[in-house]
Write a protein that holds these residues in place. Sequence first.
Motif, mmCIF file in Angstrom:
data_model
loop_
_atom_site.group_PDB
_atom_site.id
_atom_site.type_symbol
_atom_site.label_atom_id
_atom_site.label_comp_id
_atom_site.label_asym_id
_atom_site.label_seq_id
_atom_site.Cartn_x
_atom_site.Cartn_y
_atom_site.Cartn_z
ATOM 1 N N GLN A 13 121.934 -17.230 61.084
ATOM 2 C CA GLN A 13 123.353 -17.469 61.345
ATOM 3 C C GLN A 13 123.940 -18.386 60.282
ATOM 4 O OE1 GLN A 13 123.686 -18.788 65.487
ATOM 5 N NE2 GLN A 13 124.353 -16.714 65.995
ATOM 6 N N ALA A 14 125.227 -18.283 60.111
ATOM 7 C CA ALA A 14 125.924 -19.139 59.159
ATOM 8 C C ALA A 14 125.634 -20.603 59.476
ATOM 9 C CB ALA A 14 127.426 -18.873 59.223
ATOM 10 N N GLY A 15 125.391 -21.352 58.419
ATOM 11 C CA GLY A 15 125.014 -22.752 58.581
ATOM 12 C C GLY A 15 123.516 -22.976 58.594
ATOM 13 N N GLY A 16 122.760 -21.907 58.727
ATOM 14 C CA GLY A 16 121.316 -22.014 58.779
ATOM 15 C C GLY A 16 120.686 -22.107 57.405
ATOM 16 N N ASN A 85 122.839 -24.438 54.512
ATOM 17 C CA ASN A 85 124.251 -24.189 54.817
ATOM 18 C C ASN A 85 124.668 -22.796 54.357
ATOM 19 O OD1 ASN A 85 126.855 -24.683 55.720
ATOM 20 N ND2 ASN A 85 127.471 -25.729 53.839
ATOM 21 N N LEU A 86 123.894 -21.820 54.754
ATOM 22 C CA LEU A 86 124.155 -20.448 54.326
ATOM 23 C C LEU A 86 125.480 -19.936 54.871
ATOM 24 C CD1 LEU A 86 120.533 -19.112 54.609
ATOM 25 C CD2 LEU A 86 121.958 -18.965 52.564
ATOM 26 N N LYS A 87 126.108 -19.107 54.070
ATOM 27 C CA LYS A 87 127.401 -18.522 54.420
ATOM 28 C C LYS A 87 127.264 -17.006 54.478
ATOM 29 C CE LYS A 87 129.690 -22.225 51.862
ATOM 30 N NZ LYS A 87 130.656 -22.553 50.788
ATOM 31 N N VAL A 88 128.194 -16.395 55.182
ATOM 32 C CA VAL A 88 128.148 -14.940 55.306
ATOM 33 C C VAL A 88 128.136 -14.281 53.929
ATOM 34 C CG1 VAL A 88 129.428 -12.932 56.123
ATOM 35 C CG2 VAL A 88 129.238 -14.961 57.579
ATOM 36 N N GLN A 116 115.548 -9.402 51.257
ATOM 37 C CA GLN A 116 116.890 -9.338 51.823
ATOM 38 C C GLN A 116 117.221 -10.603 52.613
ATOM 39 O OE1 GLN A 116 119.316 -7.003 51.463
ATOM 40 N NE2 GLN A 116 120.688 -8.185 52.800
ATOM 41 N N VAL A 117 118.416 -11.114 52.368
ATOM 42 C CA VAL A 117 118.942 -12.240 53.142
ATOM 43 C C VAL A 117 120.224 -11.769 53.820
ATOM 44 C CG1 VAL A 117 119.987 -14.527 53.008
ATOM 45 C CG2 VAL A 117 117.938 -13.995 51.659
ATOM 46 N N THR A 118 120.286 -11.922 55.122
ATOM 47 C CA THR A 118 121.463 -11.526 55.883
ATOM 48 C C THR A 118 121.948 -12.713 56.692
ATOM 49 O OG1 THR A 118 120.654 -9.257 56.049
ATOM 50 C CG2 THR A 118 122.400 -9.917 57.574
ATOM 51 N N VAL A 119 123.199 -13.073 56.474
ATOM 52 C CA VAL A 119 123.784 -14.209 57.175
ATOM 53 C C VAL A 119 124.912 -13.702 58.066
ATOM 54 C CG1 VAL A 119 124.824 -16.484 56.943
ATOM 55 C CG2 VAL A 119 123.243 -15.645 55.181
ATOM 56 N N SER A 120 124.830 -14.007 59.329
ATOM 57 C CA SER A 120 125.845 -13.552 60.279
ATOM 58 C C SER A 120 126.708 -14.722 60.740
ATOM 59 C CB SER A 120 125.178 -12.883 61.479
ATOM 60 O OG SER A 120 124.292 -13.785 62.112
ATOM 61 N N SER A 121 127.920 -14.371 61.141
ATOM 62 C CA SER A 121 128.864 -15.427 61.571
ATOM 63 C C SER A 121 128.675 -15.775 63.032
ATOM 64 C CB SER A 121 130.295 -14.964 61.329
ATOM 65 O OG SER A 121 130.554 -13.762 62.027
#
Length: 121
Positions: A13-16, A85-88, A116-121
């Motif tokens: 998730q975003a922020g992770g 602090n990952l972002k979408v 693959q890196v996937t960031v969700s909101s």
Amino acid sequence: QVQLVESGGGSVQAGGSLRLSCVASGYIFSRYSMAWFRQAPGKEREGVAFIYAGGSQTYYADSMEGRFTLSRDTDKNTLYLQMNNLKVEDTAQYYCAARCSSGFHGNCDYWGQGTQVTVSS
């Protein structure tokens, strides 16, 4: 022969945070500069982070500065990319590369298969 194998990608998730690893083989690890690049669907490949041979100097793309950190373990022939602090918009396939000319031109002789890196909101 030189091989680069990435791991550590996933969904977050975003922020992770995630930590990517790139295990290198087939050459003396500290001899080559290395870099991380990424490519999102429909977008051009972009540079993420760069480390000079010898490991004395690193630099980052502007949008990653302060959030991403490069490190390496020469005993394990492994390059790490700590991403906080990952972002979408960080969602992409991430590639490790070696023997790169300076800058994010993508002029690297060796590439991994990507993770693959996937960031969700």
